[in-house]
Enzyme design. Structure first.
Site, mmCIF file in Angstrom:
data_model
loop_
_atom_site.group_PDB
_atom_site.id
_atom_site.type_symbol
_atom_site.label_atom_id
_atom_site.label_comp_id
_atom_site.label_asym_id
_atom_site.label_seq_id
_atom_site.Cartn_x
_atom_site.Cartn_y
_atom_site.Cartn_z
ATOM 1 N N PHE A 8 -6.023 11.471 -31.806
ATOM 2 C CA PHE A 8 -4.988 12.417 -31.408
ATOM 3 C C PHE A 8 -3.604 11.852 -31.689
ATOM 4 O O PHE A 8 -3.301 10.710 -31.316
ATOM 5 C CB PHE A 8 -5.075 12.728 -29.907
ATOM 6 C CG PHE A 8 -6.188 13.652 -29.517
ATOM 7 C CD1 PHE A 8 -6.072 15.021 -29.707
ATOM 8 C CD2 PHE A 8 -7.348 13.151 -28.952
ATOM 9 C CE1 PHE A 8 -7.101 15.880 -29.337
ATOM 10 C CE2 PHE A 8 -8.376 14.001 -28.580
ATOM 11 C CZ PHE A 8 -8.263 15.368 -28.766
ATOM 12 N N ASP A 9 -2.772 12.650 -32.321
ATOM 13 C CA ASP A 9 -1.348 12.377 -32.309
ATOM 14 C C ASP A 9 -0.862 12.532 -30.872
ATOM 15 O O ASP A 9 -1.519 13.177 -30.046
ATOM 16 C CB ASP A 9 -0.634 13.363 -33.239
ATOM 17 C CG ASP A 9 0.873 13.247 -33.178
ATOM 18 O OD1 ASP A 9 1.398 12.127 -33.312
ATOM 19 O OD2 ASP A 9 1.535 14.287 -32.960
#
Length: 226
Positions: A8-9
């Site tokens: 995940f960013d």
């Protein structure tokens, strides 16, 4: 589970950086006596900041230099007589306190926890991201936080991903989810993994960068990773 690793960013993917950043900017300006036309000033800053992060992704400026460079450019453009280094330190301290989450982020991570491994990957500044994430209610769910400033390369550089993967063992198939086409999605493409563009504002894709998936709601990710 289709993927045994989800990357995940951080900002504007799970964490509401727009909210955090606006609060940090306004608080900083007000502390140093700038109270008028903050909306206009912030609009100018956002354009400068957006460009400087593009420069960073291209390797044209370091994470250390961009801290104050964006305020130098802002003050030059607006004839404000403040010290960029001093302003930057206060601004970063406010950013480091921001644990605001996007709608759906907590439910999504709660749902995925225990079903697949999850890590965070960010181009953000280390002395901002580390305290933000460690103070967040989501921190316990992730197996790692990978920051470009610490790995030595920014997304989308494939070396960011190679270094990250060298520190993660025993996964077969990964997907990266993020809001930024040029860093998250292009980075995933460079690393030869699947990608998911989180596009809640329904932005036009003018970059020619094609994600594996595109979603408008975070919870839609659940159906993609089954």
């Amino acid at each position: 589970m289709k993927y045994d690793l989800i990357i995940f960013d951080v900002d504007n993917t799970l964490y509401d950086f727009r909210k955090t950043e606006l609060r940090a900017f306004n608080n900083t300006m007000q502390i140093y006596g700038i109270n008028d036309n903050l909306d206009e000033l912030h609009s100018i800053y956002k354009k400068i900041n957006q460009q400087i992060w593009i420069d960073f992704e291209r390797g044209e400026i370091t994470a250390e230099a961009l801290r104050s460079a964006r305020f130098e450019r802002l003050f030059e453009k607006t004839d404000i007589d403040l010290q960029p280094d001093k302003i930057s330190k206060k601004y970063l301290s406010y950013l480091a306190e921001g644990t605001d989450l996007l709608d759906g982020a907590k439910n999504l991570i709660n749902h995925l926890f225990g079903k697949t491994r999850m890590v965070l990957a960010t181009n953000g500044i280390a002395d901002v991201q580390i305290p933000r994430i460690s103070q967040s209610e989501l921190s316990k769910y992730f197996d790692g936080l990978f920051i470009s400033e610490e790995l030595g390369f920014p997304k989308p550089d494939v070396r960011f991903f190679k270094e990250m993967f060298s520190r993660i063992s025993d996964f077969e198939k990964a997907v990266i989810g993020g809001d930024n086409l040029s860093s998250d999605i292009q980075g995933g493409i460079n690393a030869d993994i699947d990608t998911c563009w989180f596009n809640p504002l329904k932005d036009e894709n003018d970059f020619g960068i094609l994600p594996t998936y595109e979603i408008e709601n975070l919870m839609d990710l659940i159906d993609l990773v089954k």
